[in-house]
Design an enzyme around this catalytic site. Structure first.
Site, PDB file in Angstrom:
ATOM      1  N   GLY A  98       0.835  -1.211   0.000  1.00 19.45           N
ATOM      2  CA  GLY A  98       0.000   0.000   0.000  1.00 19.45           C
ATOM      3  C   GLY A  98       0.862   1.251   0.000  1.00 19.45           C
ATOM      4  O   GLY A  98       1.875   1.302   0.695  1.00 19.45           O
TER       5      GLY A  98
ATOM      6  N   ARG B 299       0.958  -5.159  -5.195  1.00 18.71           N
ATOM      7  CA  ARG B 299       1.187  -6.361  -4.392  1.00 18.71           C
ATOM      8  C   ARG B 299       1.374  -7.471  -5.435  1.00 18.71           C
ATOM      9  O   ARG B 299       0.438  -7.822  -6.136  1.00 18.71           O
ATOM     10  CB  ARG B 299      -0.012  -6.641  -3.482  1.00 18.71           C
ATOM     11  CG  ARG B 299      -0.372  -5.445  -2.568  1.00 18.71           C
ATOM     12  CD  ARG B 299      -1.419  -5.829  -1.541  1.00 18.71           C
ATOM     13  NE  ARG B 299      -2.125  -4.678  -1.004  1.00 18.71           N
ATOM     14  CZ  ARG B 299      -1.711  -3.909   0.013  1.00 18.71           C
ATOM     15  NH1 ARG B 299      -0.564  -4.160   0.588  1.00 18.71           N
ATOM     16  NH2 ARG B 299      -2.437  -2.901   0.444  1.00 18.71           N
TER      17      ARG B 299
ATOM     18  N   ASP C 256       5.155  -4.901   5.950  1.00 20.00           N
ATOM     19  CA  ASP C 256       5.647  -6.248   6.288  1.00 20.00           C
ATOM     20  C   ASP C 256       5.647  -7.210   5.094  1.00 20.00           C
ATOM     21  O   ASP C 256       6.540  -8.045   4.979  1.00 20.00           O
ATOM     22  CB  ASP C 256       4.930  -6.838   7.511  1.00 20.00           C
ATOM     23  CG  ASP C 256       3.425  -6.912   7.320  1.00 20.00           C
ATOM     24  OD1 ASP C 256       2.929  -6.388   6.310  1.00 20.00           O
ATOM     25  OD2 ASP C 256       2.756  -7.493   8.195  1.00 20.00           O
TER      26      ASP C 256
ATOM     27  N   THR D 238       4.396   2.707   5.548  1.00 20.38           N
ATOM     28  CA  THR D 238       3.015   2.233   5.697  1.00 20.38           C
ATOM     29  C   THR D 238       2.284   3.147   6.672  1.00 20.38           C
ATOM     30  O   THR D 238       2.871   3.572   7.679  1.00 20.38           O
ATOM     31  CB  THR D 238       2.944   0.774   6.210  1.00 20.38           C
ATOM     32  OG1 THR D 238       1.602   0.514   6.665  1.00 20.38           O
ATOM     33  CG2 THR D 238       3.884   0.487   7.363  1.00 20.38           C
TER      34      THR D 238
ATOM     35  N   ASP E  16       0.054   2.155   8.597  1.00 24.18           N
ATOM     36  CA  ASP E  16      -0.418   1.341   9.725  1.00 24.18           C
ATOM     37  C   ASP E  16       0.461   1.437  10.986  1.00 24.18           C
ATOM     38  O   ASP E  16       0.010   1.107  12.076  1.00 24.18           O
ATOM     39  CB  ASP E  16      -0.509  -0.142   9.319  1.00 24.18           C
ATOM     40  CG  ASP E  16      -1.464  -0.367   8.168  1.00 24.18           C
ATOM     41  OD1 ASP E  16      -2.342   0.483   7.949  1.00 24.18           O
ATOM     42  OD2 ASP E  16      -1.323  -1.396   7.468  1.00 24.18           O
TER      43      ASP E  16
ATOM     44  N   ASP F  60       2.715  -0.546  11.918  1.00 27.95           N
ATOM     45  CA  ASP F  60       2.690  -1.856  12.581  1.00 27.95           C
ATOM     46  C   ASP F  60       4.009  -2.625  12.458  1.00 27.95           C
ATOM     47  O   ASP F  60       4.018  -3.846  12.593  1.00 27.95           O
ATOM     48  CB  ASP F  60       1.535  -2.705  12.009  1.00 27.95           C
ATOM     49  CG  ASP F  60       1.643  -2.886  10.498  1.00 27.95           C
ATOM     50  OD1 ASP F  60       2.469  -2.205   9.867  1.00 27.95           O
ATOM     51  OD2 ASP F  60       0.890  -3.707   9.949  1.00 27.95           O
TER      52      ASP F  60
ATOM     53  N   ARG G 195      -5.107  -2.301   9.140  1.00 28.78           N
ATOM     54  CA  ARG G 195      -5.024  -3.753   8.918  1.00 28.78           C
ATOM     55  C   ARG G 195      -5.339  -4.483  10.222  1.00 28.78           C
ATOM     56  O   ARG G 195      -6.464  -4.412  10.665  1.00 28.78           O
ATOM     57  CB  ARG G 195      -3.661  -4.158   8.355  1.00 28.78           C
ATOM     58  CG  ARG G 195      -3.726  -5.476   7.614  1.00 28.78           C
ATOM     59  CD  ARG G 195      -2.401  -5.804   6.973  1.00 28.78           C
ATOM     60  NE  ARG G 195      -2.093  -4.963   5.848  1.00 28.78           N
ATOM     61  CZ  ARG G 195      -2.514  -5.200   4.607  1.00 28.78           C
ATOM     62  NH1 ARG G 195      -3.218  -6.271   4.346  1.00 28.78           N
ATOM     63  NH2 ARG G 195      -2.191  -4.401   3.635  1.00 28.78           N
TER      64      ARG G 195
HETATM   65  O1  F6P Z   1      -1.395  -1.507   4.791  1.00 23.45           O
HETATM   66  C1  F6P Z   1      -1.966  -0.312   4.428  1.00 23.45           C
HETATM   67  C2  F6P Z   1      -3.449  -0.461   4.227  1.00 23.45           C
HETATM   68  O2  F6P Z   1      -3.982   0.802   3.871  1.00 23.45           O
HETATM   69  C3  F6P Z   1      -4.212  -1.052   5.409  1.00 23.45           C
HETATM   70  O3  F6P Z   1      -4.460  -0.123   6.433  1.00 23.45           O
HETATM   71  C4  F6P Z   1      -5.451  -1.573   4.745  1.00 23.45           C
HETATM   72  O4  F6P Z   1      -6.016  -2.624   5.472  1.00 23.45           O
HETATM   73  C5  F6P Z   1      -4.936  -2.050   3.409  1.00 23.45           C
HETATM   74  O5  F6P Z   1      -3.726  -1.366   3.159  1.00 23.45           O
HETATM   75  C6  F6P Z   1      -5.865  -1.830   2.260  1.00 23.45           C
HETATM   76  O6  F6P Z   1      -5.286  -2.373   1.127  1.00 23.45           O
HETATM   77  P1  F6P Z   1      -5.822  -2.168  -0.362  1.00 23.45           P
HETATM   78  O7  F6P Z   1      -5.543  -0.751  -0.752  1.00 23.45           O
HETATM   79  O8  F6P Z   1      -5.059  -3.148  -1.172  1.00 23.45           O
HETATM   80  O9  F6P Z   1      -7.301  -2.425  -0.311  1.00 23.45           O
END
Ligand code: F6P
Length: 327
Positions: free
Chosen positions: A15, A76, A107, A130, A132, A134, A176
């Site tokens: 992300g 991803r 991660d 990120t 998050d 985390d 997340r």
């Molecule tokens: O890891 C960053 C994040 O924004 C999380 O907070 C969230 O759960 C996820 O990515 C959403 O991913 P995507 O944009 O692939 O839906």
């Protein structure tokens, strides 16, 4: 024998997060300053497989420090999960004469980097990018502070309508599996409570909230809810309220991807700039398979294995602080 690094590959993966561009700028300029060439790899690890790569000069990163998103694009990449995919990536690196990688992400990015580094003996350094927050071993990740500020700006606006209609709002934020964004945005926006996945494993937070009572001096309430399968997120909790406590007029707002956009705050730009320079220093110092972190304002090196595997604890005492301040 010393492994001389003449050229690095630079990519963003997972992300996006505000401040990634500031990090790209810092890594690029620090590398060139030290006589190292920089190859920009587009769309994360996917670019290593498809060969979407171009050389960066200092001017390629001009005027990007203030921009959200990532000029390198991100993805991803499923192909990189397989040995065959990683072999193709390695062949691309050899063809492009890339000796080492700097990867910016979370991660998932570091999990891929750790395996790739081990399989093909490639020097890789990571920067935590990120929203998050985390990742273990760093007080903050690039993008977290900006996302917090975006959230509180939105909550301030929702508060106006919540108080006009005397409603209870469940506002869902990202994270997340982690509650950092929820906890600290609740504190910063003066919310009545934060509901986070880390605590739900111990108590039923909705029950606890009802038992403690919402703020007595006001008829409206704001509860920040971390996205989570454990709690059911904002919709799950609102549904329970509807069934178990129909006397409340409940509304739900999911902030969603707005939290990932926007110009990075000063804090994130400074963090990204310091970490970018530190990544090149670390590679020249023969550091391998580490993430750059920051602890008490000091740059640290955290092995990928620790950054990914160790759980970064949220400070659950802050839930008590939120409760005290919401009487
Ligand atoms: O890891 C960053 C994040 O924004 C999380 O907070 C969230 O759960 C996820 O990515 C959403 O991913 P995507 O944009 O692939 O839906």
């Amino acid at each position: 024998m010393k492994y001389e690094i003449k050229c690095i590959g630079l990519l963003t993966s997972g992300g996006d997060a505000p401040g990634m561009n500031a990090a790209i700028r810092a890594v690029t300029r620090a590398a060139i300053f030290n006589g190292i060439r920089v190859k920009a790899v587009y769309k994360g690890y996917k670019g290593l497989i498809t060969g979407e790569i171009s050389e960066f000069q200092t001017q390629n990163v001009s005027n990007i420090i203030q921009q959200g998103g990532t000029i390198l694009k991100t993805a991803r990449c499923m192909e990189f999960h397989s040995v065959e995919g990683r072999k193709v990536a390695y062949e691309t690196m050899k063809r492009e004469k890339i000796d080492a990688l700097v990867v910016i992400g979370g991660d998932g990015t570091f999990t891929g980097a750790r395996i790739f580094a081990q399989e093909f003996n490639i020097p890789i350094v990571g920067l935590p990018g990120t929203i998050d927050n985390d990742l273990y071993g760093t007080d903050s990740t690039i993008g977290y502070d900006t996302a917090l500020n975006t959230i509180i700006e939105a909550v301030d606006k929702i508060r106006d309508t919540a108080s006009s209609h005397e409603r209870l709002f469940f506002i869902e934020v990202m994270g997340r599996d982690a509650g950092f964004l929820a906890l600290n945005s609740a504190l910063a926006s003066g919310a009545e409570a934060a509901i986070i996945p880390e605590r739900e494993t111990k108590v039923d937070q909705l029950e606890e909230l009802i038992k403690n009572g919402f703020r007595k001096s006001k008829n409206s309430s704001i509860v920040i809810v971390a996205e989570s399968e454990i709690t059911g997120g904002a919709y799950g909790l609102a549904e329970r309220m509807h069934k178990e406590h129909p006397e409340y007029d409940v509304r739900v707002t999911i902030l969603g991807h707005i939290q990932r956009g926007g110009s990075p705050t000063a804090y994130d730009r400074i963090l990204a700039s310091r970490m970018g320079v530190a990544a090149i220093d670390a590679l020249m110092d023969e550091q391998r398979s580490i993430m750059i972190g920051i602890v008490n304002d000091v740059i640290v090196h955290v092995p990928f294995t620790k950054a990914i595997k160790d759980d970064k604890p949220v400070n659950e005492n802050l839930l008590g602080v939120i409760q005290i301040l919401s009487i």
